[in-house]
Design an enzyme around this catalytic site. Structure first.
Site, short mmCIF file in Angstrom:
data_model
loop_
_atom_site.label_atom_id
_atom_site.label_comp_id
_atom_site.label_asym_id
_atom_site.label_seq_id
_atom_site.Cartn_x
_atom_site.Cartn_y
_atom_site.Cartn_z
N ASP A 38 103.05 9.14 34.87
CA ASP A 38 103.97 9.80 33.95
C ASP A 38 104.33 8.93 32.75
O ASP A 38 105.51 8.71 32.45
CB ASP A 38 105.26 10.22 34.68
CG ASP A 38 104.99 10.98 35.95
OD1 ASP A 38 104.02 11.75 35.99
OD2 ASP A 38 105.76 10.82 36.92
N GLU A 66 105.35 21.48 32.83
CA GLU A 66 106.31 20.38 33.02
C GLU A 66 106.03 19.30 31.98
O GLU A 66 105.23 19.46 31.07
CB GLU A 66 106.17 19.83 34.44
CG GLU A 66 104.76 19.39 34.79
CD GLU A 66 104.57 19.00 36.24
OE1 GLU A 66 105.57 18.64 36.90
OE2 GLU A 66 103.43 19.04 36.72
#
Length: 541
Positions: free
Chosen positions: A15, A196
């Site tokens: 991420d 997302e």
């Protein structure tokens, strides 16, 4: 040399959020249940990186005791605006699904989003302000009109509804760090689903929205959309995914998604993104989700694309047009003779490390205080480092005198509470020291056996040698030259995202480290003289 090799951050580093401040690049990655929270790396050339901090290091900032496996700190977003660094992140407290009726039952999860700030990347970082709990993956967008906006994915827990309900945006008051005004749903995603990881950029009169889609496995992707106004409407990139492994379960780099953009001083765009490197011939990523980076290009139609237009992740991108800036090599020698834990190590969940370990109780040694089981989600004494290559050898010297079988300490290859191999010294019913091996494997279940008896007095050394999917443990007494193999060849590939107990999240990666338990509650201790981790580089890592 005209190319470099991805990933730039090997091992569990997912991420990525990247920001450029002058000539410096800073990149933040998720840490999930590992404490301290968030890893921030620093580079001056996009190729060489060093860890410069884990900003969520105090109990007032983060307490993950009770957070399930692969919960805790998700998807930090790092930005720099108005003379300071901004970091937003999620602390996930619950992941499980509550089924009301079949597959369409409610999915009750708890996501709390926070913001912290600092004047310097080195800190100190402020105490957090909670901004919302409506979903995960928060990110800040600082518009050129001086206003700041918080984006996050919206979670819909209701039976029969799409869980990933889209991307919402709301203004944030920078002085109070509280949200103000109305929350607006600006993008509902594409048919890939699982929308997302939002990031927003402004360029040539367009707001460019970058999201992750397709789930975090083989179909993961970076998708973009753009609009003339912040609230939309957003038109999706005509090519579909900007970057994706497109379902590949082999190759040097796949599982590409969850990206973030920066531009060099000359305007060249670069995309940092998470990726996976499966074991050769096996669709299992024991190194977890890693961070890669590659140059991109803005095309004549105003859309972002890879250099060759294929949308594929590049295992060997061209070097950036920046002066090479390698960092000095690591100074840790594996010994515990300093006042702080060597930087490679983390522990699980708790902001009270003094209850888990001490570097002063026995000078020159790391003392672990026996707490809960190696499967605990609350307080366990496990200090470990990331596995960052397919082949490595880890060794440690252990001194423990267990009084009974509820006391143990040793060396573990660990993914989470349901997946680990643990070679440890404990005691039998007569109080004699024995060596035991405990394995938790979602495919074959949990097994445990005594593998050596009549251990010599004093400290002993333990070794874990990993070669791709093969793990072999060994031990030897103090002063011995010969190693004694135990346990045969174990399956190291189960320590991967792809092997799982159904319904549980798997978003981290394999670690190797030291652990200690005292299930009597007496807090008996074990001492470790050193810990050595040596990688054996070969093709494919």
């Amino acid at each position: 040399m005209t190319q470099f090799r991805n990933p730039i951050l090997p091992g569990f580093n997912p991420d990525p959020s990247i920001v450029r401040v002058g000539e410096d690049f800073f990149l933040a990655t998720s840490t999930f249940e590992w404490f301290p929270g968030v890893q921030i790396h620093h580079s001056r050339d996009l190729v060489h990186w060093r860890l410069v901090g884990r900003p969520l290091s105090r109990a007032t900032q983060l307490d993950m005791r009770g957070d399930p496996d692969s919960c805790g700190v998700w998807a930090p977003d790092l930005s720099y605006a108005h003379g300071r660094f901004w970091l937003v992140y999620t602390d996930v407290k619950r992941y499980g699904q509550t089924t009301v009726s079949g597959a369409d039952g409610a999915s009750l999860r708890d996501f709390h989003n926070y913001v912290v700030v600092a004047d310097s990347i080195d800190g100190p970082w402020s105490d957090p302000v909670r901004v919302n709990s409506s979903g995960f993956d928060p990110a800040l967008f600082h518009d050129d009109d001086g206003r700041s906006w918080l984006l996050n994915m919206l979670w819909d827990h209701r039976p029969g509804h799409r869980r990933f309900a889209g991307i919402v945006v709301q203004e944030m008051d920078r002085e109070t760090r509280q949200l103000v005004g109305e929350r607006r749903l600006i993008f509902t995603g594409t048919d890939r689903g699982f929308t997302e990881g939002p990031h927003l950029y402004k360029r040539d009169g367009f707001y460019h929205l970058l999201v992750a889609e397709g789930g975090t496995g083989w179909d993961h992707a970076v998708v973009m959309a753009r609009a003339r106004a912040l609230f939309g409407p957003y038109a999706v990139h005509p090519d579909g995914a900007v970057l994706s492994g497109n379902g590949r379960q082999d190759g040097a780099i796949t599982r590409a998604g969850h990206g973030d953009l920066i531009e060099l001083a000359d305007g060249t765009p670069w995309l940092a993104y998470l990726c996976g490197r499966p074991l050769p011939g096996r669709a299992r990523c024991v190194l977890g989700r890693e961070t890669a980076i590659q140059p991109m290009r803005w095309c004549d139609d105003g859309w972002l694309r890879t250099l060759d237009g294929s949308g594929a992740p590049d295992p060997s991108p061209p070097l950036p047009s920046l002066p090479p800036s390698p960092w000095p090599g690591p100074t840790d020698d594996g010994r515990f003779d300093g006042p702080k834990l060597p930087t490679a190590f983390q522990w699980l969940r708790t902001p009270e490390p003094d209850r888990l370990f001490s570097l002063s109780a026995r000078p020159g040694w790391l003392r672990l205080f026996g707490r809960e089981t190696i499967g605990s989600h609350f307080e366990q004494a496990l200090v470990a480092r990331r596995q960052t290559a397919f082949r490595f050898t880890a060794t440690t010297r252990l001194d423990i005198r267990p009084a009974q079988y509820q006391q143990a300490a040793g060396l573990t290859c660990y993914y989470n509470s349901t997946k680990f191999h643990y070679l440890h010294v404990t005691a039998d019913d007569a109080g004699r020291r024995v060596l035991a091996l405990l394995s938790a494997d979602p495919e074959t279940g949990c097994s445990g056996d005594v593998v050596a008896t009549d251990l010599p007095e004093g400290a002993i050394e333990l070794r874990a040698a990993v070669d791709h999917a093969a793990l072999r443990f060994a031990w030897r007494g103090d002063g011995e030259v010969q190693w004694h193999p135990v346990g045969g060849t174990l399956d190291a590939s189960v320590l991967s995202d792809e092997v799982t107990v159904p319904g549980l999240p798997n978003f981290t990666g394999a670690f190797v480290g030291m652990a200690c338990q005292d299930l009597s509650g007496a807090g008996g201790h074990a001492d470790f003289a050193w810990f050595s981790y040596v990688e054996e580089l070969a093709p494919n890592g």
